[in-house]
Design an enzyme around this catalytic site. Structure first.
Site: not given
Ligand code: ATP
Length: 328
Positions: A15, A76, A107, A130, A132, A134, A176
């Site tokens: 995000g 994503r 994360d 982010t 959040d 978190d 969330r």
């Molecule tokens: P937000 O806090 O906004 O959700 P985020 O970084 O946690 O941000 P995610 O959608 O969970 O957002 O992860 C971003 C991208 O990181 C995913 O679309 C994917 O490409 C990669 N990613 C996340 N988890 C994994 C995993 N277990 N293995 C490989 N790639 C991953």
């Protein structure tokens, strides 16, 4: 890490959050300051798989510090979750002569970075971006302060109409799994009640508290509800329940949604982005990897990425107490 770092790439992933552009700008300028090259990967990990990269120089990041969102765009990527997807990404990483990666995200993005490092030995540094807040290992994530200011500004406006009509407003804010936005913006905006994922205050307590407020002469009330609050009820179900039990109130719901993610970053987020971006590049030049940069007690720190992903901050009990005291 044995190879000398001469060229790195930066991406924004997951995000978007205000301050991501300012962090990219800081990474780019820290690279130029240290005489190394920098490339921007478009659309997060998916852009690396699709070989969608652009060279970034000092001028290419001009006028970005004040912009919300991310000019590198975010995505994503399901494909990056597969071994084959990551192999494609690594092929492009090598073909672009890259030595290391800076990932700005949450994360999930850090988990992707850790797996990429494990499989292909790519040095990775994370910058927490982010709204959040978190993420373990930093007291503040990029975008959180801006989001708080946005939420407070909007709730102030909602209060104007609430107090003109004796209304009770339920305001749903993002969060969330974490109540940091709800709790801090709720206190900042003078909310009567704050419902968060970490604490179950119970719906009956909410009714009791609103009754007390009413008796004490309050003519309007604001209840701030985090998306994932522990009552397990949606903000609309909560509003229905209260309306049935307190017919004297005219109950309204306002879901703030994505407006909380947008907008020009606050000064705090811009300065934080600058500090984190510079430190991320320095860590790579020092031969470090698998770390997330953060801020703790106004000092820039680094935390093992695995810890940052696995551990969680607790909600500050003192803030809960303050919220309670101030709402009488
Ligand atoms: P937000 O806090 O906004 O959700 P985020 O970084 O946690 O941000 P995610 O959608 O969970 O957002 O992860 C971003 C991208 O990181 C995913 O679309 C994917 O490409 C990669 N990613 C996340 N988890 C994994 C995993 N277990 N293995 C490989 N790639 C991953």
């Amino acid at each position: 890490m044995s190879t000398k770092v001469t060229k790195i790439a930066v991406m924004t992933s997951g995000g978007d959050s205000p301050g991501m552009n300012a962090a990219v700008r800081a990474v780019v300028r820290a690279c130029i300051y240290n005489n190394i090259e920098c490339m921007g990967i478009l659309r997060g990990y998916q852009g690396l798989i699709d070989n969608d990269l652009i060279p970034l120089d000092s001028r290419s990041v001009r006028n970005t510090i004040s912009r919300g969102g991310t000019f590198l765009q975010s995505a994503r990527s399901k494909e990056f979750r597969t071994v084959e997807g990551r192999a494609k990404a690594y092929k492009n990483f090598k073909e672009n002569n890259l030595d290391a990666l800076v990932v700005i995200g949450g994360d999930g993005s850090f988990t992707g970075g850790m797996i990429f490092n494990k499989e292909h030995k790519v040095p990775v540094i994370g910058i927490p971006g982010t709204i959040d807040n978190d993420i373990y290992g930093t007291q503040f994530t990029l975008g959180y302060d801006t989001a708080l200011n946005t939420v407070v500004e909007v709730i102030d406006k909602i209060r104007d109409t609430a107090s003109s009509h004796n209304r009770l407003f339920f305001v749903e804010v993002m969060g969330r799994d974490a109540g940091f936005i709800a709790l801090n913006a709720g206190i900042g905006a003078g909310a009567e009640e704050i419902l968060i994922p970490e604490e179950n205050l119970g719906i009956e307590r909410l009714i009791d508290s609103l009754n007390v407020s009413k008796k004490s002469g309050k003519t309007s009330s604001i209840v701030v509800v985090a998306e994932g609050d522990k009552t397990g009820k949606s903000v609309f179900e909560l509003a229905d329940y209260v309306e049935k039990n307190m017919p004297e109130y005219d109950v309204r719901v306002s879901v703030l949604g994505h407006m909380q993610r947008g907008g020009s970053p606050s000064c705090f987020d811009r300065v934080l982005a600058g500090r984190l971006g510079v430190r991320a590049v320095e860590l790579l030049l020092e031969g470090k990897s698998n770390l997330m940069v953060g801020i703790n007690n106004n000092k820039i720190t680094s935390t093992n990425l695995e810890k940052a992903v696995k551990l969680h901050h607790d909600i500050d009990k003192e803030l809960l107490k303050v919220a309670d005291i101030l709402s009488i």
